[in-house]
Design a protein around this motif. Structure first.
Motif: not given
Lengths: 206, 206, 206, 206
Positions: C183, D174, C202-203, D196, D163, D205-206, D156, C191, C175, D170-171, C199, D202-203, D166-167, D199-200, D160, C167
């Motif tokens: 991007y 995709a 942390r996953y 998915l 960003f 949140l703290a 967390r 960046k 990406l 798109k993730t 990402m 954990r990306y 948006d990221f 992953m998002l 940003d 994965f």
DNA sequence: GATGAATGAGTCTTCATTCAT
DNA sequence: GATGAATGAAGACTCATTCAT
């Protein structure tokens, strides 16, 4: 394969409004032909330019060819008119002068529509009915023939008046029309008209 | 909307075989134009007539227009050739006689391809590059200008030789070409040529 | 209708010269694809760009698809190579750092071919054989799986290592590739690589 | 050489009937694309499938590309709709749960059109206007950004938000889209959506 | 092995024309 | 009389592919 060449107008407009529509369509056709050339002019574009629907266009003209033929015929009529309104000059002036005036008038008319002659006339003139073309130049030729009789004494001996009258008209038409492309400057300045007149006069006179 | 008017040939044939193919295509185009007119001629039909595939046709000519332009140019070249091979007559004969021979030759050439001039020439001649047309008539005009200098003593006073040479050539071309429609009988009989020659001679000579 | 999808290369080049030809063709294909996109790339143009005849092109690749597939495969191989040469980092660095280095390398590679990814990759990637694509990402995934075992103690509980390795690889590839369009600025600045790495880390990690 | 890429619809349907026709054409396009892929789909086939004439097709869409672009835009709109109808969840549920629901919905939508994503989406998505694509993902991103503000306390440190929103969108897009090819089984089972989402989350949140 | 002229199936697209309303 | 959406025959042109040299 070419579409059928039905070039007759579909109905004689009997009402005022309908006559307007026909004229509006012919005007629009002329404008579009001038802007896009024959190949680029579409019936839909013409209808839109005329401000009528495509259905209405086909109500008055059975085919695109008939529409263009209408414009050609109108042009021929205007050329003839240009000459006919000078017919009286042949009775009033010396032949050379009358010929010069007629040539000048014809060339001036062509110059007044020069874009038209340049953009689509040669491409589309074959759509005009041959018969109408012959009528038109025949009219002009008989006018010239009459003039020649009137000046018979000064004509060169051995001149075949009937042929010459016709030949002179067709020469004038051919050179004035192609002059739009071949001699724009001389068409505008009047030199083409004068040289043409000179050539025709010398061909006819003793 | 008109398709793009790319009228240049696509590739210079470098091999014997390829030259043949170009000529074969031009011949076929001429035949099809003669039979169907410009509008009725299709590239597929032309290719079939030429005995090559449609792909091969487009290998040598980028558009239908370019193909027709090729035929027009070849025709112009033949007209010029017809006149050029008579150039020597202007040094050998009295001017009237040389002019008559030139007119006769030109009219005879037109008569030999009369169907072509009648069916598609007026419809399609505008596809020929203007420049090539001017080259061609310019060549002929300078030939005539030379002849006129040679006979300067007999010219009518006040004649603008440069203009007249060009005018005379264009008149001859215009009348011979339109003669295919307007005067087929006289074109065949030679009367058109002789009247044309007479008109030009009287225009030029004292 | 689609042509047949024969995407296998036609012959294994066994000689030095032939290998060159294959590489030359793939290079040319890449260049033409970059300049014209997939739809605009023609085999004749590719052959000309490669400096070989169209016949020679078809000597080595049975179809256009096979040619493009060759380029796609080469690109996949380069992506894999980019990751593979960083494999040792997973044994040497903390997992986060190794992941970041891998993402940076991958993004840097994509950036180095950014026009290619932008112009035709999405349009043509489906021509790459699915099997080869799976091989490629599978290789990378097993590399990652090995790395994860090595750092097992720090992984988040409940992680399905086999799935996660795959994965993570596919996410990174997707990406980085779409980043060329979505991007470009962040791809260049790094960046994108860093956020991606964050990402993924942390996953994976506790 | 690629044909021109006019991808704008030709006329705004103003009547009930015309709207139907547009929808019918888009449906037919989708069906044909699904069955034949982009390369194999012909406009004549699409018109026949839609039960309209080829002329009508071109009355509404100027090119094949515009037609396909229409389908792409509609697909993008449906993806956005899928997310937008879940927007309220971000205010009602813990962020993880809302994200999971959104991912599940998106993946379920992709699965419901999986053949479409598999056969032609990657081949043809570049025909969609970039601007519309950015609009669409921008909408979704600002929705997510709002959600993140709402849950700011749990994010967390150092995130940003602009960003990231948006990221994350798109993730998700995709991976859901490529999942049609890469992970059909996991797409169907829901595992892809859950991983998915994990992953998002954990990306973010703290 | 290499060449490149020739192939031709198949595509998109146009636009004059019709006809139901 | 007017409308204009719909029609569909027909044509220009492309380009992957072949094969004789």
């Amino acid at each position: 394969m070419p579409r059928r060449a039905r070039t007759h107008q579909r109905r004689q407009p009997v009402q005022r409004r309908a006559e307007d529509t026909v004229a509006v369509l012919l005007d629009a056709t002329e404008r579009v032909l001038e802007a896009q050339g024959f190949h680029g002019a579409t019936t839909n574009h013409i209808a839109r330019t005329a401000g009528v629907s495509i259905g209405t266009l086909y109500h008055y003209f059975p085919t695109k060819e008939a529409l263009v033929a209408g414009v050609v015929h109108r042009l021929w009529a205007a050329e003839l008119e240009t000459l006919a309104t000078r017919a009286h000059l042949f009775a009033e002036l010396p032949l050379e002068d009358a010929i010069r005036e007629a040539c000048r008038a014809l060339c001036a008319y062509v110059w007044s529509r020069v874009d038209l002659y340049r953009t689509w006339y040669s491409e589309a003139s074959h759509l005009g009915e041959l018969g109408k073309g012959l009528d038109m130049s025949g009219h002009a030729a008989s006018m010239v023939a009459g003039a020649l009789e009137h000046h018979a004494a000064r004509l060169r001996p051995g001149l075949d008046v009937t042929f010459a009258a016709d030949f002179v008209v067709k020469t004038a038409l051919a050179l004035a029309r192609t002059g739009a492309r071949d001699y724009p400057a001389e068409l505008e300045s009047g030199k083409l008209a004068d040289e043409l007149a000179l050539m025709l006069s010398r061909y006819l006179l003793a």
